[in-house]
Motif scaffolding. Structure first.
Motif, PDB file in Angstrom:
ATOM      1  N   PRO A 173       0.829  -1.213   0.000  1.00  0.00           N
ATOM      2  CA  PRO A 173       0.000   0.000   0.000  1.00  0.00           C
ATOM      3  C   PRO A 173       0.854   1.250   0.000  1.00  0.00           C
ATOM      4  CG  PRO A 173      -0.896  -1.607   1.532  1.00  0.00           C
ATOM      5  CD  PRO A 173       0.427  -2.159   1.059  1.00  0.00           C
ATOM      6  N   GLY A 174       0.418   2.221  -0.781  1.00  0.00           N
ATOM      7  CA  GLY A 174       1.190   3.440  -0.953  1.00  0.00           C
ATOM      8  C   GLY A 174       2.032   3.440  -2.202  1.00  0.00           C
ATOM      9  N   ALA A 175       2.107   2.272  -2.864  1.00  0.00           N
ATOM     10  CA  ALA A 175       2.793   2.128  -4.158  1.00  0.00           C
ATOM     11  C   ALA A 175       4.204   2.698  -4.155  1.00  0.00           C
ATOM     12  CB  ALA A 175       1.952   2.772  -5.280  1.00  0.00           C
ATOM     13  N   ASP A 176       4.888   2.563  -3.014  1.00  0.00           N
ATOM     14  CA  ASP A 176       6.275   3.054  -2.901  1.00  0.00           C
ATOM     15  C   ASP A 176       6.413   4.502  -3.366  1.00  0.00           C
ATOM     16  OD1 ASP A 176       7.313   0.687  -1.813  1.00  0.00           O
ATOM     17  OD2 ASP A 176       7.528  -0.217  -3.803  1.00  0.00           O
ATOM     18  N   GLN A 190     -10.383  -3.440  -1.132  1.00  0.00           N
ATOM     19  CA  GLN A 190      -9.606  -3.200   0.082  1.00  0.00           C
ATOM     20  C   GLN A 190      -9.084  -1.769   0.116  1.00  0.00           C
ATOM     21  OE1 GLN A 190      -9.172  -5.653   2.638  1.00  0.00           O
ATOM     22  NE2 GLN A 190      -8.685  -3.726   3.686  1.00  0.00           N
ATOM     23  N   ALA A 191      -8.675  -1.255  -1.037  1.00  0.00           N
ATOM     24  CA  ALA A 191      -8.178   0.118  -1.093  1.00  0.00           C
ATOM     25  C   ALA A 191      -9.270   1.113  -0.710  1.00  0.00           C
ATOM     26  CB  ALA A 191      -7.634   0.429  -2.491  1.00  0.00           C
ATOM     27  N   VAL A 192     -10.508   0.873  -1.154  1.00  0.00           N
ATOM     28  CA  VAL A 192     -11.622   1.752  -0.790  1.00  0.00           C
ATOM     29  C   VAL A 192     -11.869   1.683   0.714  1.00  0.00           C
ATOM     30  CG1 VAL A 192     -14.111   2.135  -1.039  1.00  0.00           C
ATOM     31  CG2 VAL A 192     -12.715   1.671  -3.064  1.00  0.00           C
ATOM     32  N   ALA A 193     -11.887   0.468   1.274  1.00  0.00           N
ATOM     33  CA  ALA A 193     -12.088   0.321   2.718  1.00  0.00           C
ATOM     34  C   ALA A 193     -10.984   1.035   3.501  1.00  0.00           C
ATOM     35  CB  ALA A 193     -12.132  -1.163   3.083  1.00  0.00           C
ATOM     36  N   ASP A 194      -9.737   0.879   3.068  1.00  0.00           N
ATOM     37  CA  ASP A 194      -8.612   1.488   3.767  1.00  0.00           C
ATOM     38  C   ASP A 194      -8.584   3.005   3.605  1.00  0.00           C
ATOM     39  OD1 ASP A 194      -7.828  -1.030   4.587  1.00  0.00           O
ATOM     40  OD2 ASP A 194      -6.356  -1.288   2.976  1.00  0.00           O
ATOM     41  N   ALA A 195      -8.917   3.499   2.419  1.00  0.00           N
ATOM     42  CA  ALA A 195      -8.912   4.948   2.187  1.00  0.00           C
ATOM     43  C   ALA A 195     -10.006   5.634   3.001  1.00  0.00           C
ATOM     44  CB  ALA A 195      -9.088   5.248   0.702  1.00  0.00           C
ATOM     45  N   CYS A 196     -11.168   4.995   3.108  1.00  0.00           N
ATOM     46  CA  CYS A 196     -12.295   5.576   3.843  1.00  0.00           C
ATOM     47  C   CYS A 196     -12.239   5.265   5.334  1.00  0.00           C
ATOM     48  CB  CYS A 196     -13.618   5.059   3.275  1.00  0.00           C
ATOM     49  SG  CYS A 196     -13.919   5.514   1.555  1.00  0.00           S
ATOM     50  N   GLY A 197     -11.487   4.214   5.694  1.00  0.00           N
ATOM     51  CA  GLY A 197     -11.466   3.785   7.078  1.00  0.00           C
ATOM     52  C   GLY A 197     -12.788   3.191   7.515  1.00  0.00           C
ATOM     53  N   TYR A 233      -2.701   6.052   4.196  1.00  0.00           N
ATOM     54  CA  TYR A 233      -3.471   6.687   3.126  1.00  0.00           C
ATOM     55  C   TYR A 233      -3.880   8.120   3.474  1.00  0.00           C
ATOM     56  CZ  TYR A 233      -4.015   2.444   0.287  1.00  0.00           C
ATOM     57  OH  TYR A 233      -3.787   1.356  -0.537  1.00  0.00           O
ATOM     58  N   GLN A 234      -4.072   8.420   4.751  1.00  0.00           N
ATOM     59  CA  GLN A 234      -4.381   9.793   5.134  1.00  0.00           C
ATOM     60  C   GLN A 234      -3.221  10.719   4.791  1.00  0.00           C
ATOM     61  OE1 GLN A 234      -5.581   8.980   9.297  1.00  0.00           O
ATOM     62  NE2 GLN A 234      -7.521   9.976   8.790  1.00  0.00           N
ATOM     63  N   THR A 235      -1.994  10.222   4.969  1.00  0.00           N
ATOM     64  CA  THR A 235      -0.812  11.003   4.581  1.00  0.00           C
ATOM     65  C   THR A 235      -0.756  11.166   3.068  1.00  0.00           C
ATOM     66  OG1 THR A 235       0.398  10.158   6.494  1.00  0.00           O
ATOM     67  CG2 THR A 235       1.695  11.112   4.714  1.00  0.00           C
ATOM     68  N   ARG A 236      -1.012  10.091   2.345  1.00  0.00           N
ATOM     69  CA  ARG A 236      -1.003  10.151   0.880  1.00  0.00           C
ATOM     70  C   ARG A 236      -2.105  11.076   0.363  1.00  0.00           C
ATOM     71  NH1 ARG A 236       3.336   8.279   1.178  1.00  0.00           N
ATOM     72  NH2 ARG A 236       4.138   6.347   0.276  1.00  0.00           N
ATOM     73  N   ARG A 237      -3.243  11.101   1.085  1.00  0.00           N
ATOM     74  CA  ARG A 237      -4.347  11.957   0.655  1.00  0.00           C
ATOM     75  C   ARG A 237      -3.956  13.424   0.626  1.00  0.00           C
ATOM     76  NH1 ARG A 237      -9.695  11.450   1.778  1.00  0.00           N
ATOM     77  NH2 ARG A 237      -9.776  13.636   1.167  1.00  0.00           N
ATOM     78  N   SER A 238      -3.131  13.842   1.577  1.00  0.00           N
ATOM     79  CA  SER A 238      -2.724  15.250   1.598  1.00  0.00           C
ATOM     80  C   SER A 238      -1.923  15.583   0.345  1.00  0.00           C
ATOM     81  CB  SER A 238      -1.912  15.557   2.858  1.00  0.00           C
ATOM     82  OG  SER A 238      -0.705  14.810   2.881  1.00  0.00           O
ATOM     83  N   VAL A 239      -1.071  14.647  -0.098  1.00  0.00           N
ATOM     84  CA  VAL A 239      -0.321  14.845  -1.344  1.00  0.00           C
ATOM     85  C   VAL A 239      -1.281  14.815  -2.531  1.00  0.00           C
ATOM     86  CG1 VAL A 239       1.485  13.895  -2.837  1.00  0.00           C
ATOM     87  CG2 VAL A 239       1.758  13.810  -0.346  1.00  0.00           C
ATOM     88  N   PHE A 240      -2.189  13.853  -2.523  1.00  0.00           N
ATOM     89  CA  PHE A 240      -3.178  13.700  -3.591  1.00  0.00           C
ATOM     90  C   PHE A 240      -3.977  14.991  -3.773  1.00  0.00           C
ATOM     91  CE2 PHE A 240      -7.513  12.556  -4.879  1.00  0.00           C
ATOM     92  CZ  PHE A 240      -7.304  11.745  -5.979  1.00  0.00           C
ATOM     93  N   ARG A 289      -1.235  -0.307  -9.029  1.00  0.00           N
ATOM     94  CA  ARG A 289      -1.577  -0.061  -7.626  1.00  0.00           C
ATOM     95  C   ARG A 289      -1.924   1.404  -7.392  1.00  0.00           C
ATOM     96  NH1 ARG A 289      -2.083  -3.291  -2.759  1.00  0.00           N
ATOM     97  NH2 ARG A 289      -2.901  -1.673  -1.382  1.00  0.00           N
ATOM     98  N   ALA A 290      -1.104   2.305  -7.907  1.00  0.00           N
ATOM     99  CA  ALA A 290      -1.331   3.736  -7.702  1.00  0.00           C
ATOM    100  C   ALA A 290      -2.640   4.177  -8.336  1.00  0.00           C
ATOM    101  CB  ALA A 290      -0.157   4.536  -8.270  1.00  0.00           C
ATOM    102  N   THR A 291      -2.965   3.611  -9.477  1.00  0.00           N
ATOM    103  CA  THR A 291      -4.215   3.955 -10.152  1.00  0.00           C
ATOM    104  C   THR A 291      -5.412   3.561  -9.293  1.00  0.00           C
ATOM    105  OG1 THR A 291      -3.187   3.666 -12.322  1.00  0.00           O
ATOM    106  CG2 THR A 291      -5.583   3.567 -12.214  1.00  0.00           C
ATOM    107  N   ILE A 292      -5.382   2.342  -8.771  1.00  0.00           N
ATOM    108  CA  ILE A 292      -6.465   1.863  -7.917  1.00  0.00           C
ATOM    109  C   ILE A 292      -6.583   2.731  -6.665  1.00  0.00           C
ATOM    110  CG2 ILE A 292      -7.131  -0.049  -6.397  1.00  0.00           C
ATOM    111  CD1 ILE A 292      -6.010  -1.932  -8.613  1.00  0.00           C
ATOM    112  N   GLU A 293      -5.447   3.090  -6.083  1.00  0.00           N
ATOM    113  CA  GLU A 293      -5.468   3.924  -4.885  1.00  0.00           C
ATOM    114  C   GLU A 293      -5.983   5.320  -5.193  1.00  0.00           C
ATOM    115  OE1 GLU A 293      -1.914   1.755  -2.304  1.00  0.00           O
ATOM    116  OE2 GLU A 293      -1.475   3.629  -3.388  1.00  0.00           O
TER     117      GLU A 293
END
Length: 510
Positions: free
Chosen positions: A341-344, A424-431, A484-491, A382-386
């Protein structure tokens, strides 16, 4: 005599049909695919006669033949189709031009700009209930008058896809309330009558269809339609609705606090509320079920983007699939699962066809940010799905954090539910827990359920929901959610910081 109920849904790239019995159990299902025409950048079209009606007739005949059920045993026909599209037809319901599709088609941006310059942002919001976007029908009608004036003036009606199918079956031009809101201001949302003042500057009032409820019986199959579909003349036909609304019904989304995430060619969201919520970024309005309101939203890409990744990066897997090997999407999902997760550090903005909510920006563009020589095509997958999952989470945040709404159940439906990495990515991104329905065929099942309800096989919406049932539950991983919360800020910052540069590239319509 046992009665059966037919449901058919026409989608962006695929159409599905199902027959259910009086107990709402699936008897037979069928699927067929079709192409979406993209004649110019920013233009996405369907040939209504070939795709919409052609698929309906094909599926109807196939379901009757494969099931062995007599056409006279069909108690009612339910139907749905992709919404927010615009098709001019003559008085015999013959298409006069290709249908302009929903928000992925951005050709009406000049007309939106005219509305904004004429009425201002506040005026347009008051007119259509939200910030204008490429899904709105009024600018599409303007486009026909500006670019195909002879077709526009000749048109007997401007229809959406489900209205077209209903008219082909019954000869009656009608639309349900849920989809009629896409045509604002040409309808009065208080009375659901054609708004003569609202039509000014867009079309003639007589070019608008009659508004009814999705579960009303619009009419019966005509002799001509019977010959083409294999259905018995006189079979009752529902008004029909949009694919996303029918998909929500198919999952049992029926009470306030329920939210559907439709994971198809695009992502579409419906959150049910007991009150109207004002948010110009989204599409709040009425819902199919009386007394409920639907806060709707939608992205432009989801499955279309994963398909792009497959076609561009997994051509060898496609060749293997055609030679009898494993499905190329399964290969892609497996490689994406092998990436942590996070696609490196690779982040994807999935705005490859502009974006609808919450950006409402047809000039938004896709981005792969953070690429290094260590990244592989699995990282891209992976990054696309995330990235798609982050767009889901953005809508959840708006509902919960900004409006104080509670999401009790998040139901996922559509082709994306076949991809465990995506779920799983949707569940993890939304918590949040993500649930799937017991029957995952989609909107066509919702159509058949509504047909059964209209004919009295279910006594209430509550009974119908009980018959639907749930399938699996995907639990969020709290560690990945924090990442993913950290990645969301970049997103989120990626779009904000690059919006002007995206616009500087042009909107791709020239």
């Amino acid at each position: 005599m046992m009665k059966y109920y037919l449901g058919i849904d026409i989608g962006t790239g695929e159409s599905k049909g199902v027959l259910i019995d009086s107990g709402c159990r699936v008897v037979c299902s069928a699927t067929c695919s079709h192409e979406t025409d993209n004649p110019r950048p920013g233009w996405f079209e369907h040939d209504a006669e070939r795709v919409w009606w052609g698929d309906f007739c094909k599926l109807s005949r196939e379901l009757l033949a494969r099931s062995g059920i007599e056409s006279t045993s069909i108690g009612c026909v339910g139907l749905s189709a992709l919404g927010c599209d615009c098709l001019p037809v003559d008085d015999e319901c013959r298409a006069l031009a290709p249908a302009i599709l929903y928000g992925i088609d951005a050709r009406s941006q000049p007309q939106i700009d005219i509305l904004l310059s004429t009425y201002g942002e506040a005026g347009v919001r008051q007119m259509i209930g939200h910030d204008p976007c490429s899904s709105d029908i009024a600018p599409k009608v303007m486009w026909f008058y500006d670019n195909m004036p002879e077709v526009a003036s000749k048109a007997a009606k401007f229809l959406t896809a489900s209205s077209y199918l209903c008219a082909k079956l019954t000869g009656r031009f009608c639309i349900d309330r849920y989809l009629a809101e896409d045509f604002l201001p040409m309808y009065n949302r208080d009375t659901w009558e054609v708004d003569k003042e609202g039509c000014k500057g867009f079309c003639r009032p007589d070019q608008m269809a009659e508004v009814m409820s999705a579960t009303d019986i619009a009419g019966a199959v005509t002799m001509r339609a019977a010959e083409e579909t294999g259905l018995a003349p006189g079979t009752p036909v529902l008004v029909g609705t949009g694919d996303s609304g029918a998909e929500a019904i198919s999952t049992g989304v029926a009470v306030p606090g329920d939210m559907m995430v439709q994971m198809g060619s695009s992502c579409y969201f419906i959150y049910l509320s007991d009150r109207m919520v004002e948010d110009a970024r989204l599409w709040p309005g009425t819902f199919i079920i009386p007394g409920t309101y639907g806060i709707c939203a939608g992205t432009n890409t989801a499955g279309t983007l994963t398909k792009w990744v497959r076609d561009q990066f997994y051509r060898d897997a496609l060749l293997d699939e055609r030679a009898g090997g494993p499905n190329a999407f399964e290969v892609m999902a497996r490689e994406a699962a092998d990436v942590s997760p996070g696609a490196d550090g690779l982040v994807c903005l999935p705005y490859f066809a502009g974006e609808r909510t919450p950006l409402n920006d047809p000039a938004a563009r896709g981005v792969l940010f953070g690429l290094t020589v260590g990244h592989t095509r699995g990282h891209v997958a992976r990054a696309t799905i995330e990235g798609i999952a982050f767009t889901v989470a953005a809508h959840v945040d708006i509902l919960e954090r900004e409006h104080g709404l509670v999401i009790n159940r998040l139901m996922a439906v559509g082709g994306g539910t076949k991809n465990p990495v995506w779920l799983q990515a949707v569940a993890d991104a939304c918590g949040k827990q993500v649930r799937t329905a017991r029957v995952t065929i989609g909107a066509c099942f919702g159509d058949a359920l509504m047909a059964a309800l209209a004919c009295g096989e279910c006594t209430s919406w509550d009974e119908l929901v009980q018959r639907v049932g749930e399938g699996g539950v995907i639990e969020p991983d709290p560690v990945v959610h924090k990442l993913y919360q950290t990645r969301r800020s970049v997103f989120d910052e990626l779009y904000q910081r690059n919006r002007d540069l995206m616009h500087a590239l042009g909107n791709g319509l020239g």
